[in-house]
Motif scaffolding. Structure first.
Motif, mmCIF file in Angstrom:
data_model
loop_
_atom_site.group_PDB
_atom_site.id
_atom_site.type_symbol
_atom_site.label_atom_id
_atom_site.label_comp_id
_atom_site.label_asym_id
_atom_site.label_seq_id
_atom_site.Cartn_x
_atom_site.Cartn_y
_atom_site.Cartn_z
ATOM 1 N N ASP A 130 -31.012 -22.705 22.033
ATOM 2 C CA ASP A 130 -30.814 -23.121 23.433
ATOM 3 C C ASP A 130 -30.979 -21.937 24.384
ATOM 4 N N THR A 131 -30.428 -20.793 23.986
ATOM 5 C CA THR A 131 -30.551 -19.588 24.824
ATOM 6 C C THR A 131 -31.999 -19.108 24.885
ATOM 7 N N VAL A 132 -32.695 -19.165 23.753
ATOM 8 C CA VAL A 132 -34.118 -18.771 23.735
ATOM 9 C C VAL A 132 -34.907 -19.646 24.702
ATOM 10 N N CYS A 133 -34.667 -20.948 24.661
ATOM 11 C CA CYS A 133 -35.372 -21.890 25.535
ATOM 12 C C CYS A 133 -35.088 -21.576 27.009
ATOM 13 N N LYS A 134 -33.818 -21.303 27.310
ATOM 14 C CA LYS A 134 -33.406 -20.996 28.687
ATOM 15 C C LYS A 134 -34.103 -19.718 29.187
ATOM 16 N N LYS A 135 -34.095 -18.688 28.339
ATOM 17 C CA LYS A 135 -34.701 -17.408 28.742
ATOM 18 C C LYS A 135 -36.220 -17.522 28.870
ATOM 19 N N ALA A 136 -36.843 -18.285 27.961
ATOM 20 C CA ALA A 136 -38.295 -18.483 28.049
ATOM 21 C C ALA A 136 -38.654 -19.220 29.335
ATOM 22 N N THR A 137 -37.839 -20.213 29.697
ATOM 23 C CA THR A 137 -38.060 -20.973 30.937
ATOM 24 C C THR A 137 -37.924 -20.054 32.151
ATOM 25 N N GLU B 55 -40.761 -17.966 33.836
ATOM 26 C CA GLU B 55 -41.626 -18.607 34.829
ATOM 27 C C GLU B 55 -43.104 -18.557 34.463
ATOM 28 N N LEU B 56 -43.395 -18.820 33.214
ATOM 29 C CA LEU B 56 -44.784 -19.074 32.815
ATOM 30 C C LEU B 56 -45.177 -20.452 33.335
ATOM 31 N N ASP B 57 -46.491 -20.738 33.285
ATOM 32 C CA ASP B 57 -46.923 -22.087 33.673
ATOM 33 C C ASP B 57 -46.893 -22.998 32.443
ATOM 34 N N VAL B 58 -45.815 -22.865 31.664
ATOM 35 C CA VAL B 58 -45.618 -23.659 30.447
ATOM 36 C C VAL B 58 -44.171 -24.143 30.449
ATOM 37 N N GLN B 59 -43.957 -25.379 30.006
ATOM 38 C CA GLN B 59 -42.586 -25.892 29.918
ATOM 39 C C GLN B 59 -42.091 -25.835 28.475
ATOM 40 N N PHE B 60 -40.798 -25.533 28.335
ATOM 41 C CA PHE B 60 -40.168 -25.411 27.016
ATOM 42 C C PHE B 60 -39.053 -26.449 26.874
ATOM 43 N N THR B 61 -38.856 -26.901 25.645
ATOM 44 C CA THR B 61 -37.751 -27.811 25.371
ATOM 45 C C THR B 61 -37.232 -27.551 23.956
ATOM 46 N N VAL B 62 -36.119 -28.217 23.614
ATOM 47 C CA VAL B 62 -35.459 -28.025 22.319
ATOM 48 C C VAL B 62 -35.419 -29.361 21.587
ATOM 49 N N SER B 63 -35.523 -29.308 20.260
ATOM 50 C CA SER B 63 -35.514 -30.533 19.445
ATOM 51 C C SER B 63 -34.684 -30.310 18.179
ATOM 52 N N THR B 64 -34.156 -31.399 17.635
ATOM 53 C CA THR B 64 -33.428 -31.316 16.357
ATOM 54 C C THR B 64 -34.120 -32.143 15.268
ATOM 55 N N ASP B 65 -35.362 -32.561 15.526
ATOM 56 C CA ASP B 65 -36.098 -33.336 14.528
ATOM 57 C C ASP B 65 -37.537 -32.844 14.449
#
Length: 209
Positions: A123-130, A133-143
């Motif tokens: 979750d922290t990695v996703c937050k920091k990557a977001t 401010e790249l022109d890419v969106q990040f999200t987290v999954s458990t599957d």
């Protein structure tokens, strides 16, 4: 004396099904061109979409490189963002690989726990990557999907006591280019390396007191 250079291994997958060009391997090759932060040796491997090869190759990579971290990258036709997977699953592998094979037991590790989580705070990695401010969106999954991606992740988590991460990327052009995906991988991995270094520093600091 030169400080020992840390090593990171990153894998992408070869072609399968409709993915004649696998976006994961293309993204990993872009990452290889861009490199990681100073002091890190990066080793990249293309992994065939074969259960038996994964079972042999992943332990070999850990033994050969003894890396700080292994990052596995796979493509998901359903993904529209760069997706960080939190965990790998042991059972439910019914889908045939490119050799028309699937494990008799339908699981990764006989007797292994049903679910293994990365020790990295995803979750922290996703937050920091977001926040980068790249022109890419990040999200987290458990599957991770109960196919070769999930199978590889579980195998690697089991072997590494959790020092693995799995990233799903969308197919090329849906919506990101190869260079955007490569940059996204670079941001994620450098973020994780910074977090690992901070936790190491904290442990060293506690040991000195």
């Amino acid at each position: 004396m030169e400080k020992h250079r840390k090593c990171v291994v990153v894998t992408g997958f070869g072609p399968f099904g409709e993915h004649a060009v696998n976006a994961s391997w293309v993204a990993v090759q872009e990452l290889e061109k861009a490199g990681l932060q100073d002091g890190i040796n990066l080793h990249v491997y293309e992994v065939p979409v074969e259960y038996q090869t994964v079972q042999r190759l992943i332990p070999d990579l850990w033994m050969k490189h003894n890396p700080e971290l292994i990052v596995h990258v796979g493509v998901s036709g359903m993904a529209t963002m760069v997706t960080l997977e939190k965990c790998g699953h042991n059972k439910g592998y019914l889908g045939l690989d490119v050799r028309q094979f699937c494990p008799d037991t339908e699981c990764c590790v006989d007797g292994g726990p049903e679910c293994l989580h990365s020790v990295i705070d995803i979750d922290t990695v996703c937050k920091k990557a977001t926040e980068a401010e790249l022109d890419v969106q990040f999200t987290v999954s458990t599957d991770a999907g109960r196919y070769l991606c999930d199978f590889t992740y579980y195998t690697s988590l089991y072997k590494s006591q959790g020092k693995s991460v799995f990233i799903h990327v969308p197919p090329l052009g849906k919506p990101y280019t190869a260079s955007q995906l490569g940059r996204a991988l670079q941001i994620i991995i450098n973020t994780i390396l910074d977090m690992l270094e901070q936790s190491e520093d904290q442990i060293t600091c506690h040991q000195k007191h």
